[in-house]
Write a protein that holds these residues in place. Structure first.
Motif, mmCIF file in Angstrom:
data_model
loop_
_atom_site.group_PDB
_atom_site.id
_atom_site.type_symbol
_atom_site.label_atom_id
_atom_site.label_comp_id
_atom_site.label_asym_id
_atom_site.label_seq_id
_atom_site.Cartn_x
_atom_site.Cartn_y
_atom_site.Cartn_z
ATOM 1 N N ASP A 1 -19.893 -17.780 -82.540
ATOM 2 C CA ASP A 1 -18.793 -18.183 -83.567
ATOM 3 C C ASP A 1 -18.928 -18.265 -85.148
ATOM 4 O OD1 ASP A 1 -17.318 -18.282 -81.380
ATOM 5 O OD2 ASP A 1 -17.033 -20.637 -81.162
ATOM 6 N N SER A 2 -18.352 -17.634 -85.952
ATOM 7 C CA SER A 2 -18.926 -17.753 -87.284
ATOM 8 C C SER A 2 -17.695 -18.215 -88.127
ATOM 9 C CB SER A 2 -19.459 -16.335 -87.677
ATOM 10 O OG SER A 2 -20.591 -15.907 -87.012
ATOM 11 N N THR A 3 -17.977 -18.669 -89.411
ATOM 12 C CA THR A 3 -16.885 -18.720 -90.336
ATOM 13 C C THR A 3 -17.390 -18.338 -91.581
ATOM 14 O OG1 THR A 3 -17.747 -21.039 -90.995
ATOM 15 C CG2 THR A 3 -15.945 -20.599 -89.046
ATOM 16 N N ALA A 4 -16.500 -17.691 -92.554
ATOM 17 C CA ALA A 4 -16.710 -17.447 -93.923
ATOM 18 C C ALA A 4 -15.551 -17.626 -94.787
ATOM 19 C CB ALA A 4 -17.272 -15.964 -93.750
ATOM 20 N N LEU A 5 -15.606 -18.254 -96.101
ATOM 21 C CA LEU A 5 -14.712 -18.455 -96.885
ATOM 22 C C LEU A 5 -14.950 -17.433 -97.931
ATOM 23 C CD1 LEU A 5 -12.177 -20.335 -97.789
ATOM 24 C CD2 LEU A 5 -13.695 -21.857 -98.880
ATOM 25 N N VAL A 6 -14.229 -16.517 -97.950
ATOM 26 C CA VAL A 6 -14.240 -15.264 -98.782
ATOM 27 C C VAL A 6 -13.336 -15.189 -99.946
ATOM 28 C CG1 VAL A 6 -14.369 -12.714 -98.850
ATOM 29 C CG2 VAL A 6 -14.963 -13.876 -96.800
ATOM 30 N N PRO A 7 -13.609 -15.103 -101.112
ATOM 31 C CA PRO A 7 -12.912 -15.030 -102.312
ATOM 32 C C PRO A 7 -11.654 -14.161 -102.105
ATOM 33 C CG PRO A 7 -15.185 -15.040 -103.079
ATOM 34 C CD PRO A 7 -15.073 -14.608 -101.556
ATOM 35 N N ALA A 8 -10.482 -14.519 -102.167
ATOM 36 C CA ALA A 8 -9.074 -13.743 -102.082
ATOM 37 C C ALA A 8 -9.204 -12.490 -102.814
ATOM 38 C CB ALA A 8 -7.897 -14.604 -102.283
ATOM 39 N N LYS B 1 -18.535 -21.915 -101.306
ATOM 40 C CA LYS B 1 -19.095 -23.357 -100.867
ATOM 41 C C LYS B 1 -18.031 -24.236 -100.781
ATOM 42 C CE LYS B 1 -22.448 -23.237 -99.496
ATOM 43 N NZ LYS B 1 -23.221 -22.647 -98.183
ATOM 44 N N GLY B 2 -17.893 -25.158 -99.660
ATOM 45 C CA GLY B 2 -17.168 -26.311 -99.700
ATOM 46 C C GLY B 2 -16.398 -26.399 -98.396
ATOM 47 N N ASN B 3 -15.583 -27.355 -98.084
ATOM 48 C CA ASN B 3 -15.016 -27.587 -96.857
ATOM 49 C C ASN B 3 -13.153 -26.971 -97.027
ATOM 50 O OD1 ASN B 3 -17.159 -28.743 -95.548
ATOM 51 N ND2 ASN B 3 -16.830 -30.463 -96.612
ATOM 52 N N PHE B 4 -13.012 -26.162 -96.296
ATOM 53 C CA PHE B 4 -11.753 -25.680 -96.156
ATOM 54 C C PHE B 4 -10.953 -26.715 -95.513
ATOM 55 C CE2 PHE B 4 -8.074 -22.975 -94.988
ATOM 56 C CZ PHE B 4 -7.750 -22.279 -96.228
#
Length: 380
Positions: A188-195, A239-242
């Motif tokens: 399982d992986s997560t990534a917060l990518v700039p829209a 970086k940060g908590n979604f």
């Protein structure tokens, strides 16, 4: 360095790598495109510390070498060259001579030694269907915030769980979620990518067969890459908590209305013409129709009704942001739309509406795209 290359191939490659660069870069060196001529072909790269793009194309390499040249200028020139092969060569004085047919351009070279290293991604990866992934990005990306005050909301959250990749975006007033097939490692992986970056990926790779998505890095340099064919885009993660928005989606969806998507879009656009900016549009849902009412300045008023079916509850009167609603309806991509009226434990808080796709009036709701929209308080 000296090489010969097809004009159309070169122009498309330059255009691809400069798309992700900001219009105004605080560091002039980052406005450059790195061109490397080797025995393996011609590589073009661009990087601004947050995103990178790289492609390799076929070319006749007469003399290997590496140059750095202003990217947007080179893209403008390449797109307007005559229909003839391009020859590009460095000169003794350090300049760059580009020849195509009878057109000749002499360009200044930028210092290659000052250019940062293009990031490499070697972490876990998987494959997604390109067309489906591009559609998912378009369905979700518009719901991300455009306000840099809260950086985490300007991104799209990618979550891998088993055989699914989920895309989630929110700007506090709405939440969009879409699932696509994932063929890759079970980790399982997560990534917060700039829209902004992800939307460009969707546009660029939509006609490919599959896209390879890879996660890599740690700490402050976590990155993600997207590869299709001879093109690769990387992005530094936010970086940060979604916010935990998944819990906002209701499990029970028995009180809902079904409307024709195109009819509702057109009616909302017409009626909202008289609305003051940011004012909500009043919707009244009954067993046979939905009526839209709007009041604006200078006593302007508008009203329109279209067919609808209401199930599982009483008539509903609600105020919705017309722009947010039409953007959601455009993302539904189905003949009919189900608008579900949710409930909340807080009696003083308006409950969001859940928007999903539906193939027919009596059909089941789609579950791979979900959109939550927070209603507005109706003052009159």
């Amino acid at each position: 360095m000296k090489f010969h290359v097809n004009r159309d191939v070169f122009s498309e490659a330059v255009s691809f790598v400069v798309k992700l660069l900001p219009q105004r870069n605080p560091q002039p060196i980052l406005a450059g495109v790195l061109i490397e001529a080797t025995d393996e072909g011609l590589s073009l790269s661009a990087f601004d510390y947050e995103a990178s793009a790289r492609t390799v194309i076929e070319a006749t390499i007469d003399e290997p070498g590496t140059i750095l040249v202003h990217g947007r200028l080179l893209s403008d020139i390449a797109s307007r060259l005559p229909n003839a092969p391009i020859e590009l060569a460095t000169q003794e004085d350090g300049g760059i001579l580009l020849t195509c047919g009878s057109a000749r351009f002499t360009l200044a070279s930028m210092p290659v030694a000052e250019y940062p290293a293009i990031p490499e991604v070697t972490g876990e990866s998987g494959l997604v269907p390109a067309e489906e992934f591009a559609t998912a990005i378009a369905q979700v990306g518009f719901a991300a915030s455009r306000d840099d005050v809260t950086p985490v909301l300007t991104g799209v959250l990618l979550e891998v769980a088993g055989t699914e990749l989920s895309l989630v975006a929110t700007d506090r007033y709405r939440v969009a979620l879409r699932d696509v097939q994932w063929d890759g490692q079970a980790v399982d992986s997560t990534a917060l990518v700039p829209a902004r970056t992800l939307l460009e990926v969707g546009k660029t790779f939509s006609h490919a067969e599959t896209i390879s998505v890879a996660f890599s890095g740690s700490g402050d340099r976590e990155i993600i890459s997207f590869t299709a064919g001879n093109k690769t885009v990387t992005s530094l993660l936010i970086k940060g908590n979604f916010p935990p928005v998944r819990r906002l989606f209701p499990e029970q969806t028995e009180h809902y209305a079904v409307v024709n998507t195109a009819d509702l879009v057109e009616a909302v656009r017409r009626v909202s013409l008289v609305l003051d900016r940011s004012a909500p549009l009043r919707f009244t849902f009954t067993n046979e129709s939905v009526t839209m009412d709007a009041s604006g300045n200078e006593q302007a008023r508008a009203s329109e009704s279209i067919d609808a079916t209401l199930s599982g509850g009483d008539d509903v009167v609600i105020g919705l942001n017309p722009q947010f609603l039409t953007e959601a309806l455009g993302a539904v991509k189905s003949e009919f739309t189900r608008i579900t009226f949710t409930s909340t434990d807080n009696a003083n808080k308006l409950s969001p509406v859940l928007i999903t796709a539906q193939t027919s009036v009596d059909g089941a709701a789609g579950d791979n795209f979900k959109y939550l929209l927070q209603p507005n308080l109706l003052l009159r």
